[in-house]
Design a protein around this motif. Structure first.
Motif, PDB file in Angstrom:
ATOM      1  N   VAL A   1       0.830  -1.085   0.035  1.00  0.00           N
ATOM      2  CA  VAL A   1       0.189   0.029   0.062  1.00  0.00           C
ATOM      3  C   VAL A   1       0.735   1.216   0.081  1.00  0.00           C
ATOM      4  CG1 VAL A   1      -1.734   1.283   1.440  1.00  0.00           C
ATOM      5  CG2 VAL A   1      -2.013  -1.227   1.085  1.00  0.00           C
ATOM      6  N   CYS A   2       1.939   0.991   0.848  1.00  0.00           N
ATOM      7  CA  CYS A   2       2.685   2.550   0.841  1.00  0.00           C
ATOM      8  C   CYS A   2       4.086   2.404   0.078  1.00  0.00           C
ATOM      9  CB  CYS A   2       2.988   2.703   2.391  1.00  0.00           C
ATOM     10  SG  CYS A   2       1.258   3.099   3.270  1.00  0.00           S
ATOM     11  N   SER A   3       5.122   2.134   0.834  1.00  0.00           N
ATOM     12  CA  SER A   3       6.402   1.841   0.034  1.00  0.00           C
ATOM     13  C   SER A   3       6.392   0.410  -0.656  1.00  0.00           C
ATOM     14  CB  SER A   3       7.643   2.091   1.266  1.00  0.00           C
ATOM     15  OG  SER A   3       8.865   1.603   0.578  1.00  0.00           O
ATOM     16  N   ASN A   4       7.355   0.447  -1.567  1.00  0.00           N
ATOM     17  CA  ASN A   4       7.633  -0.765  -2.111  1.00  0.00           C
ATOM     18  C   ASN A   4       8.969  -1.469  -2.090  1.00  0.00           C
ATOM     19  OD1 ASN A   4       9.484   0.838  -3.551  1.00  0.00           O
ATOM     20  ND2 ASN A   4       9.208   0.017  -5.487  1.00  0.00           N
ATOM     21  N   SER A   5       9.380  -1.048  -0.676  1.00  0.00           N
ATOM     22  CA  SER A   5      10.841  -1.519  -0.191  1.00  0.00           C
ATOM     23  C   SER A   5      10.546  -2.481   1.037  1.00  0.00           C
ATOM     24  CB  SER A   5      11.424  -0.473   0.271  1.00  0.00           C
ATOM     25  OG  SER A   5      12.730  -0.864   1.213  1.00  0.00           O
ATOM     26  N   LEU A   6      11.124  -3.645   1.101  1.00  0.00           N
ATOM     27  CA  LEU A   6      11.131  -4.401   2.262  1.00  0.00           C
ATOM     28  C   LEU A   6      12.405  -4.215   3.134  1.00  0.00           C
ATOM     29  CD1 LEU A   6       9.045  -5.930   0.235  1.00  0.00           C
ATOM     30  CD2 LEU A   6       9.939  -7.953   1.220  1.00  0.00           C
ATOM     31  N   GLY A   7      12.889  -2.842   3.031  1.00  0.00           N
ATOM     32  CA  GLY A   7      14.121  -2.671   3.768  1.00  0.00           C
ATOM     33  C   GLY A   7      15.505  -2.843   3.415  1.00  0.00           C
ATOM     34  N   GLY A   8      16.387  -2.079   4.166  1.00  0.00           N
ATOM     35  CA  GLY A   8      18.026  -2.341   3.685  1.00  0.00           C
ATOM     36  C   GLY A   8      18.370  -3.822   3.872  1.00  0.00           C
ATOM     37  N   GLU A   9      19.359  -4.048   2.968  1.00  0.00           N
ATOM     38  CA  GLU A   9      19.901  -5.321   3.130  1.00  0.00           C
ATOM     39  C   GLU A   9      21.317  -5.260   3.772  1.00  0.00           C
ATOM     40  OE1 GLU A   9      18.578  -7.839  -0.723  1.00  0.00           O
ATOM     41  OE2 GLU A   9      19.665  -5.955  -1.470  1.00  0.00           O
ATOM     42  N   GLY A  10      22.080  -6.200   3.756  1.00  0.00           N
ATOM     43  CA  GLY A  10      23.437  -6.354   4.294  1.00  0.00           C
ATOM     44  C   GLY A  10      23.607  -6.539   5.716  1.00  0.00           C
ATOM     45  N   GLU A  11      24.879  -7.057   6.159  1.00  0.00           N
ATOM     46  CA  GLU A  11      25.301  -7.556   7.479  1.00  0.00           C
ATOM     47  C   GLU A  11      24.976  -6.815   8.610  1.00  0.00           C
ATOM     48  OE1 GLU A  11      28.935  -9.615   7.322  1.00  0.00           O
ATOM     49  OE2 GLU A  11      27.792 -11.614   6.739  1.00  0.00           O
ATOM     50  N   THR A  12      24.886  -5.288   8.330  1.00  0.00           N
ATOM     51  CA  THR A  12      25.064  -4.518   9.334  1.00  0.00           C
ATOM     52  C   THR A  12      23.617  -3.705   9.606  1.00  0.00           C
ATOM     53  OG1 THR A  12      25.559  -2.497   7.890  1.00  0.00           O
ATOM     54  CG2 THR A  12      27.497  -3.757   9.007  1.00  0.00           C
ATOM     55  N   ASN A  13      22.638  -4.361   8.950  1.00  0.00           N
ATOM     56  CA  ASN A  13      21.300  -3.840   8.752  1.00  0.00           C
ATOM     57  C   ASN A  13      20.605  -4.856   9.554  1.00  0.00           C
ATOM     58  OD1 ASN A  13      18.481  -3.256   7.915  1.00  0.00           O
ATOM     59  ND2 ASN A  13      19.549  -1.651   6.686  1.00  0.00           N
ATOM     60  N   ALA A  14      19.720  -4.279  10.477  1.00  0.00           N
ATOM     61  CA  ALA A  14      18.740  -5.328  11.082  1.00  0.00           C
ATOM     62  C   ALA A  14      17.826  -6.109  10.297  1.00  0.00           C
ATOM     63  CB  ALA A  14      18.087  -4.651  12.402  1.00  0.00           C
ATOM     64  N   LYS A  15      17.197  -5.530   9.420  1.00  0.00           N
ATOM     65  CA  LYS A  15      16.282  -5.993   8.586  1.00  0.00           C
ATOM     66  C   LYS A  15      17.026  -6.824   7.494  1.00  0.00           C
ATOM     67  CE  LYS A  15      12.587  -2.327   8.284  1.00  0.00           C
ATOM     68  NZ  LYS A  15      11.498  -2.946   8.572  1.00  0.00           N
ATOM     69  N   GLY A  16      18.465  -6.548   7.206  1.00  0.00           N
ATOM     70  CA  GLY A  16      18.998  -7.620   6.494  1.00  0.00           C
ATOM     71  C   GLY A  16      18.971  -8.881   7.155  1.00  0.00           C
ATOM     72  N   LEU A  17      19.299  -8.842   8.466  1.00  0.00           N
ATOM     73  CA  LEU A  17      19.005 -10.204   9.032  1.00  0.00           C
ATOM     74  C   LEU A  17      18.047 -10.832   8.975  1.00  0.00           C
ATOM     75  CD1 LEU A  17      20.395 -12.400  10.981  1.00  0.00           C
ATOM     76  CD2 LEU A  17      20.126 -10.962  12.858  1.00  0.00           C
ATOM     77  N   LEU A  18      16.963 -10.186   9.122  1.00  0.00           N
ATOM     78  CA  LEU A  18      15.509 -10.811   9.153  1.00  0.00           C
ATOM     79  C   LEU A  18      15.141 -11.284   7.797  1.00  0.00           C
ATOM     80  CD1 LEU A  18      12.980 -11.267  10.729  1.00  0.00           C
ATOM     81  CD2 LEU A  18      12.148  -9.013  10.252  1.00  0.00           C
ATOM     82  N   GLN A  19      15.673 -10.474   6.549  1.00  0.00           N
ATOM     83  CA  GLN A  19      15.503 -11.068   5.477  1.00  0.00           C
ATOM     84  C   GLN A  19      16.300 -12.488   5.146  1.00  0.00           C
ATOM     85  OE1 GLN A  19      17.241  -8.007   2.877  1.00  0.00           O
ATOM     86  NE2 GLN A  19      15.361  -6.473   3.287  1.00  0.00           N
ATOM     87  N   ALA A  20      17.294 -12.355   5.657  1.00  0.00           N
ATOM     88  CA  ALA A  20      18.336 -13.700   5.485  1.00  0.00           C
ATOM     89  C   ALA A  20      17.614 -14.779   6.275  1.00  0.00           C
ATOM     90  CB  ALA A  20      19.793 -13.598   6.065  1.00  0.00           C
ATOM     91  N   GLU A  21      16.848 -14.597   7.476  1.00  0.00           N
ATOM     92  CA  GLU A  21      16.248 -15.662   7.977  1.00  0.00           C
ATOM     93  C   GLU A  21      14.922 -16.065   7.370  1.00  0.00           C
ATOM     94  OE1 GLU A  21      17.456 -13.568  12.419  1.00  0.00           O
ATOM     95  OE2 GLU A  21      15.414 -13.934  11.864  1.00  0.00           O
ATOM     96  N   MET A  22      14.492 -15.122   6.662  1.00  0.00           N
ATOM     97  CA  MET A  22      13.099 -15.578   6.023  1.00  0.00           C
ATOM     98  C   MET A  22      13.542 -16.301   4.690  1.00  0.00           C
ATOM     99  SD  MET A  22      10.418 -14.652   7.356  1.00  0.00           S
ATOM    100  CE  MET A  22       9.205 -14.543   6.415  1.00  0.00           C
ATOM    101  N   ARG A  23      14.820 -16.024   4.150  1.00  0.00           N
ATOM    102  CA  ARG A  23      15.269 -16.756   2.853  1.00  0.00           C
ATOM    103  C   ARG A  23      15.473 -18.050   3.132  1.00  0.00           C
ATOM    104  NH1 ARG A  23      18.357 -11.629   1.965  1.00  0.00           N
ATOM    105  NH2 ARG A  23      17.251 -10.785   0.200  1.00  0.00           N
ATOM    106  N   ALA A  24      16.227 -18.387   4.428  1.00  0.00           N
ATOM    107  CA  ALA A  24      16.539 -19.620   4.946  1.00  0.00           C
ATOM    108  C   ALA A  24      15.352 -20.474   5.130  1.00  0.00           C
ATOM    109  CB  ALA A  24      17.416 -19.530   6.135  1.00  0.00           C
ATOM    110  N   ALA A  25      14.279 -19.829   5.489  1.00  0.00           N
ATOM    111  CA  ALA A  25      12.798 -20.525   6.002  1.00  0.00           C
ATOM    112  C   ALA A  25      12.035 -20.850   4.641  1.00  0.00           C
ATOM    113  CB  ALA A  25      12.129 -19.670   6.902  1.00  0.00           C
ATOM    114  N   GLY A  26      12.557 -20.340   3.559  1.00  0.00           N
ATOM    115  CA  GLY A  26      11.775 -20.648   2.232  1.00  0.00           C
ATOM    116  C   GLY A  26      10.759 -19.609   2.018  1.00  0.00           C
ATOM    117  N   SER A  27      10.850 -18.444   2.570  1.00  0.00           N
ATOM    118  CA  SER A  27       9.722 -17.755   2.420  1.00  0.00           C
ATOM    119  C   SER A  27       8.831 -17.398   1.097  1.00  0.00           C
ATOM    120  CB  SER A  27      10.031 -16.298   3.235  1.00  0.00           C
ATOM    121  OG  SER A  27       9.114 -15.299   2.871  1.00  0.00           O
TER     122      SER A  27
ATOM    123  N   GLY B   1       6.009  -2.601   9.542  1.00  0.00           N
ATOM    124  CA  GLY B   1       6.864  -2.961   8.273  1.00  0.00           C
ATOM    125  C   GLY B   1       6.348  -4.374   7.591  1.00  0.00           C
ATOM    126  N   TYR B   2       6.528  -4.239   6.252  1.00  0.00           N
ATOM    127  CA  TYR B   2       6.232  -5.509   5.569  1.00  0.00           C
ATOM    128  C   TYR B   2       7.001  -6.667   5.825  1.00  0.00           C
ATOM    129  CZ  TYR B   2       4.615  -1.992   1.968  1.00  0.00           C
ATOM    130  OH  TYR B   2       3.674  -0.982   1.308  1.00  0.00           O
TER     131      TYR B   2
END
Length: 451
Positions: free
Chosen positions: A50-76, A343-344
């Motif tokens: 509805v609002c932004s089209n971003s799922l947040g910043g990537e990379g090892e220093t970004n908290a959302k980057g860790l959550l993205q990596a966890e979701m990838r590992a889970a087969g999201s 957040g998305y």
């Protein structure tokens, strides 16, 4: 085996339905659109952004980057669709909206273990296991049903949140611990001289406000008045309100400051602190300028910005376990904005855990909680244990997981926290996911921008 019902097909509901089906459950997914549209949505597709089209910043220093990596590992499912439909956005994961939501819709509608029902749900199903994922615009009828089930005091209908800063970024050479009139020293206090207050007031009154959508607009109670509105009532008004220095002498001088900004701990470890009485609707860049104009917060790192808009969410600490089950209703789970996340990505991640645990309950297994070192594990533990009297929705940030000790710059420590969190999360997945089928996005190419 009991059936799993998922109510709402936003990011949380889509992920919950997909995960429960992957775990072997039979799923019935309810979505009221297009039979009944919300003021915010434009299409009947699932997981519409509805609002932004971003799922947040990537990379090892970004908290959302860790959550993205966890979701990838889970087969999201959400992460699979995001990777397929990503568009250039610097260091962020941004997607082409229509292709993203259409891919998710097709994957769920074509799944052999998911029955999609396009109708509004007025009350909870009487049997089975249910995941509530109805989002910030939960319909009036279902909201009334939830109120009758959970109690009047447990539903919030707007965000009135103050900024939250990372504790390690507060200058403790300036801020001092004290409670008003010598009461328990649970607060950090940032004192201001008259000149410092004048500069702060100028920054605050010149800051730009967020322009809300029509569906976000609301009238505020006096107790939730934005700090910028308080300031516009007069130069000294904040000093007789949230910045009142009475009863808070600076122990270094023995005198009360001209004004004082108080911070209250947001978590039990004291890693996150919110600015007391600083509900705000300012644009985020301007919020940062205002916060960093406060003595002791010149280098403050904001982990959650203040918001003032319509939102329906639960007072999670009073209601749910870190498994996302309701304490008094163990076969009812909640995910997404309704459970108290922002957040998305956070919505999708709680959808994953709710779907996983719904399927386990339906199959007669015990529900699970991710490890505390993981971002998802830290997030759901926060939801279940935050101070209920001041609870506001939270997004992924480094204050949710145990701090990393040892030497090194901030970026190095966070990279170690990233690797530690992902390792623990992957180990947790491996303990229970043997034999769980892989992600089921269709291999058929879906053209970007298709309708």
């Amino acid at each position: 085996m009991m059936k799993v019902y998922v109510i709402g097909a936003g990011l949380a509901g889509a992920e919950a339905a997909f995960t429960a089906a992957r775990m072997g459950a039979q799923v019935r997914l309810f979505e009221m659109r297009p039979q009944r549209m919300t003021p915010a949505h434009q299409t009947p597709h699932f997981a519409e952004l509805v609002c932004s089209n971003s799922l947040g910043g990537e990379g090892e220093t970004n908290a959302k980057g860790l959550l993205q990596a966890e979701m990838r590992a889970a087969g999201s499912l959400i992460m699979q669709a995001a990777e397929r439909h990503r568009i250039p956005a610097g260091g962020a994961l941004a997607v082409e909206r229509e292709g993203f939501s259409l891919a998710i819709t097709r994957a769920l509608e074509g799944h052999p273990q998911i029955e999609v029902v396009r109708q509004e749900v007025l009350e909870l199903p009487p049997d089975g296991v249910t995941v509530l994922a109805t989002g910030p615009l939960t319909s009036d009828a279902l909201s009334e049903h939830l109120r009758s089930l959970l109690g009047e005091e447990f539903l919030g209908f707007y965000d009135a949140a103050a900024p939250v800063v990372l504790g390690e970024s507060i200058d403790l050479e300036v801020a001092y611990r004290a409670g008003r009139y010598g009461q328990s020293a649970d607060y950090l206090n940032c004192p201001m001289t008259e000149e410092e207050y004048r500069r702060f007031y100028e920054v605050l009154t010149q800051a730009r406000q967020h322009t809300p959508h029509d569906w976000e607009k609301l009238e505020f109670f006096e107790g939730c008045m934005p700090i910028e509105e308080i300031a516009r009532r007069g130069y000294d008004t904040p000093r007789f309100g949230p910045l009142k220095p009475v009863g808070l002498p600076d122990p270094r001088t023995g005198q009360e400051p001209y004004a004082v900004v108080q911070l209250r701990a947001e978590d039990r470890r004291g890693q996150m602190w919110s600015l007391v009485g600083f509900q705000t609707g300012l644009k985020w860049g301007d919020q940062k300028n205002v916060v960093q104009s406060i003595p002791g917060l010149e280098k403050a790192e904001i982990v959650r910005y203040g918001v003032m808009h319509r939102n329906t969410y639960l007072c999670a600490p009073r209601l749910i376990k870190p498994t996302l089950q309701f304490r008094e209703h163990p076969n009812l789970l909640v995910a997404g904005v309704l459970c108290g996340v922002e957040g998305y990505l956070e919505s999708a991640a709680t959808g994953f855990l709710a779907g996983l645990n719904a399927a386990r309950l339906a199959l007669g297994d015990e529900p699970l909680v991710p490890p505390e070192e993981s971002m998802l594990g830290g997030l759901v533990r926060y939801l279940a244990s935050a101070n209920p009297d001041n609870f506001q929705p939270m997004n992924a940030n480094w204050g949710l997981v145990p701090a990393e000790g040892g030497k090194g710059k901030k970026a190095e420590k966070r990279a170690r926290m990233f690797r530690r969190g992902l390792q623990h999360f992957q180990g947790w997945l491996a303990d229970f996911s043997a034999g769980v089928e892989e992600g089921l996005l269709s291999s058929e190419e879906i053209p970007v921008g298709s309708g």
